[in-house]
Every structure is written in structure tokens, then in C-alpha cells.
Scaffold this motif. Structure first.
Motif, PDB file in Angstrom:
ATOM      1  N   ARG A   1       0.832  -1.203   0.000  1.00 47.22           N
ATOM      2  CA  ARG A   1       0.000   0.000   0.000  1.00 47.22           C
ATOM      3  C   ARG A   1       0.868   1.255   0.000  1.00 47.22           C
TER       4      ARG A   1
ATOM      5  N   SER B   1      -4.821   4.873  -3.947  1.00 50.78           N
ATOM      6  CA  SER B   1      -5.770   3.768  -3.788  1.00 50.78           C
ATOM      7  C   SER B   1      -6.000   3.053  -5.112  1.00 50.78           C
TER       8      SER B   1
ATOM      9  N   ASP C   1      -8.457   1.262   4.813  1.00 55.16           N
ATOM     10  CA  ASP C   1      -8.624   1.008   3.392  1.00 55.16           C
ATOM     11  C   ASP C   1      -9.350  -0.315   3.193  1.00 55.16           C
TER      12      ASP C   1
END
Length: 502
Positions: free
Chosen positions: A143, A149, A182
Motif C-alpha cells: 500500500r 488507492s 482502506d
């Protein structure tokens, strides 16, 4: 005609209890997410998953982006595990040249390049090993490399499709250390297992898990307690009484004390629960032990779970009253456990009780007391639900369960820490009362679902010969209030010199 639906095959997690919750394990060829804060047991479960595959002859690959290979091996050694020949550890680290003084500026090179190199390295190692099971630890590193994202989601999707083409079962670990939670991988993964750690005000930490998602597969919902001890993770599936039923004939079970059996209308029915309620010192434990003694005399086995008293003191105290629990345990007829409420989760306790019935074939179970059981609960409002499921399960197995509850106070209006009288099939009420300058004890049965019982109140005494229950106190009014009025002769009272305590 269309093709018949393919029966899915499952990859065992290698964790006791988790396969049961998942109804078989992880569906092979899919990607799963295991998430939890640091210290919740993700790495231990992941290694168990790879070891379960190795035992079946399947190659496993552990890809670590956060821990070193040496740290992983140390963790395995702490559980007494040895690295299996079929398991490979691939440590994704920056090239050693990047850590040299004259190459420091290289640490600032583009994250695009670093993510690409990391991905290439992972896929290259996968192609070399050709594993059936893969663990990626952890997603927080990927990440951070992805930075956005969108790029993160695309990278996870790329991994998913690549591994799926090679029919590999993948377990991705996420330590949930991102500043913003997330949910990207949740929608991509075939299933999601969430691990949690709770820290009570006193006592050891409690761990629990739940299955947040599992596409196309039924699973056992809700939270399930689990522990991490030497040897790995053990999960205790939440007990659902409706899933268990055993056929048995319902017979009357006596206590061996004539006055008590008369009060109970002959005894208690097999497969029912009994709550023994009263203030401290009234002999609640001794009443339960009478049924243990009677069960063992019939050739049955019994189980005793003690929350409130040290076993050595308990054995010595009841031996003075003619009940040798230690001898019963030595003979194998009685299973005794000292329960530390500060160290035990409710799920593990229910598992221990269930084991005593399933494996030891105990037909009489005593839990002494609910006050101690309550102390083991992280949330008091769930106590009655736990007890309900446990009692229903034991009843369906044909076992008699005896629960003791200590009430606050000595005489008059007393309160229990939790009201479970509506859950029990039979309720035995013990009370102190004063008569002719002495403190005496009275017993009555205020509820029995499974048949008729006496509505009278009887005096009882505790002493060297055990429990003695007298005739009904028909000449007294107000015994349950603690200060009765006398309306007859003193004949029904037990006037012997027996003495003792609970």
C-alpha cells in the motif's frame, strides 16, 4: 445439458477450530485476506496454513516484506515447529547496495520503479517455486509503495488474476497500520477473516475473530474466541446448541438425600439444568456435590468446574463432610478443573465443558459458580446468552447441569449479580433464618419445569455426615424473609449438634 456444478475443494487452515468456522477451510485457487492489528496472530495462522499444505505434499511460499526470514524461523521455533522442506521463505528487501553510504540518494528513487521491482521479484520467485499455497506479509508495504488507492487496487487485482491462473490459494496479511482504513482488498478478496485483541481492565488479553466475508460459502457467523499458545493458534467456535442433539431416555436422577429428593418430587430429570441460589455459606456447593456423588455411585462420570475456591481447600473441606472428591478424581470418575476467570475467555470455557461431555462422557456437570463465570465475561450483557447456549447444549446431550449463584446479603431481600433463574429448569433456593436464638438454614424448590415438586420449606443442616434435610417447616411463617414467626411446636426443626459450612 449443462455441466454439473464443480464441487469445490478446500485448503485446510491448519488451525484447530478455524476450519469448522469456515465449513472446510479456504476454497482452493482463491485469494483471502487475514487482517488484524500487530500481535493478533496473523503470522502464526499463516505459517499453520502453509504447514497444513506441506503435510499434504503441497509446496508453500511465504513472501515477507516486513519481517526477516530469521525472525520468521525464530517465531516457528517458539512454537516448537521446524521448517518443512516444501515451504520456502522469500524475503523482499532493498538491494544491499542501497544501504551503502555512497548510494544513499538511491533510496529516493521513484516509487513506481520500486513497486515494479517488488512485483517482478514476487512473481519471479513464484514462478521458480511453483507453490500451491502463498502467503504475502504484509499488504501495508505494498500500500505504501502504491501511494494511491487506484494503483493499490490494480496491483492487488493483478496479483489475484495471476495466482488464480496458476490455481494457487493465497493468504494476504494486513496489519491495519494505515492512517485511513482502506477497504480496497475487502472487495477483491474471496474471503476476509478479521482478528481482534481486547484488553480488559484486569487479566490477560482476549483475542477473537470473525469471518467478515466468504463468497458463495456458508460459515459460522459472529465472534469466536481464540488463543495463541506454544503450538500455535486454537480457535473455539461459538457454541450453537441447535446444531447438536442426542437421543436419550429421560429418567429421574436422585441426589441420595431422602429429604431433598422428596422436595424435588423424586429427583431431577435427565437432560435438565438446576440452579442453586443462596447467600454465601448456605451450602450451595455441597448440594451440587451430592448429585456428583450419586451419579458416580450409579457408575456414571461427572465434571466439576471450580471458579471460586482453591482445589486443595475444597477437597479438604468436603472430605470432612464425608465426600471424597479427590478419590473420585483419582479413580477417573470425576473430571475437576480449576478455572481462572482472569485468564480464560468464555469461548474457551464453553469448549472445555463441551469436551468433558463429548470425550469424557460426563453426565453430571457442576459449574461453581456463575459469579466466577461472570468475571470471565468481557461484556456482562452477553453472559445470559452464553449460559443459555451452554445449558441448551448440555441438556441436548442428556447431561444434568448444576449451577451455583451466590446472592448479595444474608437475610431478607437479596439480589443476585445476574438473573438466570428463567434459564434453569429447576431452581433450588437456600436461605438463612433465625429461630429460638439460632441461625438455621432452609431449602425450598421454587421452580421445576419437568414435573411436580413439593411447595414446602424444609430445614437442612451441614455436618460431618454431609447434608441432612428435615421435614417441612409447617409451623413457621416468613422463613424466606429470614425472621419467621412461630405458630406451632419446635418438632420439625433439626435439633442435632451438626455443624459446618458451605
Amino acid at each position: 445439458m449443462g455441466e454439473a456444478p464443480r464441487t469445490p475443494s478446500f485448503a485446510s487452515t491448519g488451525v484447530t477450530g478455524l476450519d469448522d468456522i469456515l465449513n472446510g477451510g479456504f476454497k482452493e485457487g482463491n485469494l483471502f485476506l487475514l487482517e488484524g492489528t500487530p500481535g493478533t496472530g496473523k503470522t502464526t495462522i499463516a505459517i499453520s496454513f502453509l504447514m497444513a499444505g506441506a503435510e499434504k505434499g503441497e509446496r508453500g511460499l511465504y513472501i515477507t516484506l516486513s519481517e526477516t526470514a530469521e525472525e520468521l524461523r525464530d517465531g516457528m521455533a517458539s512454537h516448537g515447529w521446524e521448517m518443512h522442506d516444501l515451504i520456502s521463505i522469500f524475503e523482499v528487501t532493498p538491494p544491499e547496495a542501497l544501504l551503502e553510504a555512497d548510494q544513499q540518494q538511491s533510496l529516493l528513487y521513484s516509487s513506481d520503479l520500486e513497486l515494479g521491482e517488488t512485483t517482478t521479484a514476487i512473481l519471479g520467485e513464484f514462478a521458480r517455486v511453483q507453490p500451491k499455497r502463498v502467503v504475502i506479509d504484509s499488504l501495508s508495504e505494498i500500500r505504501l509503495l502504491a501511494q494511491s488507492s487506484l494503483r493499490y487496487r490494480r496491483q492487488i487485482l493483478a496479483f489475484k488474476h495471476y495466482f488464480a491462473r496458476h490455481n494457487a490459494t493465497v493468504l494476504m496479511l494486513d496489519d491495519r497500520t494505515a492512517e485511513v482504513e482502506d477497504k480496497t482488498v475487502h472487495s477483491v478478496a474471496h474471503g476476509v477473516v478479521k482478528l481482534e485483541e481486547l484488553s480488559p481492565d484486569y487479566g490477560a488479553e482476549r483475542r477473537r475473530l470473525k469471518i467478515a466475508k466468504y463468497r458463495g460459502q456458508s460459515f459460522r457467523g459472529g465472534y469466536h474466541d481464540f488463543t495463541i499458545r506454544t503450538g500455535g493458534v486454537t480457535v473455539y467456535p461459538r457454541l450453537v446448541a441447535l446444531e447438536h442433539r442426542t437421543e436419550f431416555s429421560r429418567k429421574q436422577r436422585t441426589s441420595g438425600v431422602p429429604g431433598l429428593d422428596k422436595l424435588l418430587g423424586g429427583g431431577v430429570e435427565q437432560g435438565s439444568s438446576v440452579l442453586i441460589l443462596g447467600p454465601s455459606g448456605t451450602g450451595k456447593s455441597l448440594y451440587a456435590f451430592q448429585f456428583i456423588t450419586a451419579a458416580i455411585a450409579r457408575g456414571e462420570k461427572a465434571a466439576l468446574f471450580v471458579f471460586d475456591e482453591e482445589l486443595g481447600l475444597l477437597f479438604g473441606r468436603v472430605r470432612a463432610m464425608g465426600i471424597d472428591l479427590e478419590a473420585m478424581r483419582a479413580s477417573g470418575s470425576l473430571h475437576v478443573e480449576q478455572v481462572d476467570a482472569a485468564e480464560l475467555s468464555p469461548g474457551e470455557f464453553a469448549h472445555r465443558v463441551r469436551t468433558s461431555v463429548d470425550e469424557l462422557q460426563a453426565k453430571t456437570v457442576v459449574i461453581d459458580s456463575i459469579n466466577g463465570y461472570q468475571a470471565a465475561m468481557p461484556e456482562e450483557n452477553a453472559l445470559t446468552l452464553h449460559i443459555h447456549e451452554l445449558l441448551q447444549y448440555l441438556n441436548r446431550q442428556g447431561a444434568n447441569t448444576f449451577l451455583t449463584v451466590a446472592q448479595h446479603g444474608l437475610v431478607g431481600d437479596m439480589k443476585a449479580p445476574v438473573d438466570v433463574t428463567y434459564l434453569a429448569d429447576t431452581v433450588i433456593l437456600l436461605r438463612y433464618f433465625e429461630a429460638f436464638g439460632r441461625v438455621r438454614r432452609a431449602v425450598s424448590v421454587i421452580k421445576k419445569r419437568t414435573g411436580a415438586h413439593e411447595e414446602s420449606i424444609r430445614e437442612y443442616r451441614l455436618g460431618s455426615t454431609g447434608l441432612m434435610v428435615g421435614e417441612p417447616l409447617e409451623d413457621f411463617q416468613g422463613v424466606l424473609r429470614g425472621v419467621p414467626t412461630f405458630a406451632g411446636t419446635a418438632g420439625p426443626l433439626l435439633n442435632s449438634d451438626l455443624s459446618g459450612d458451605e
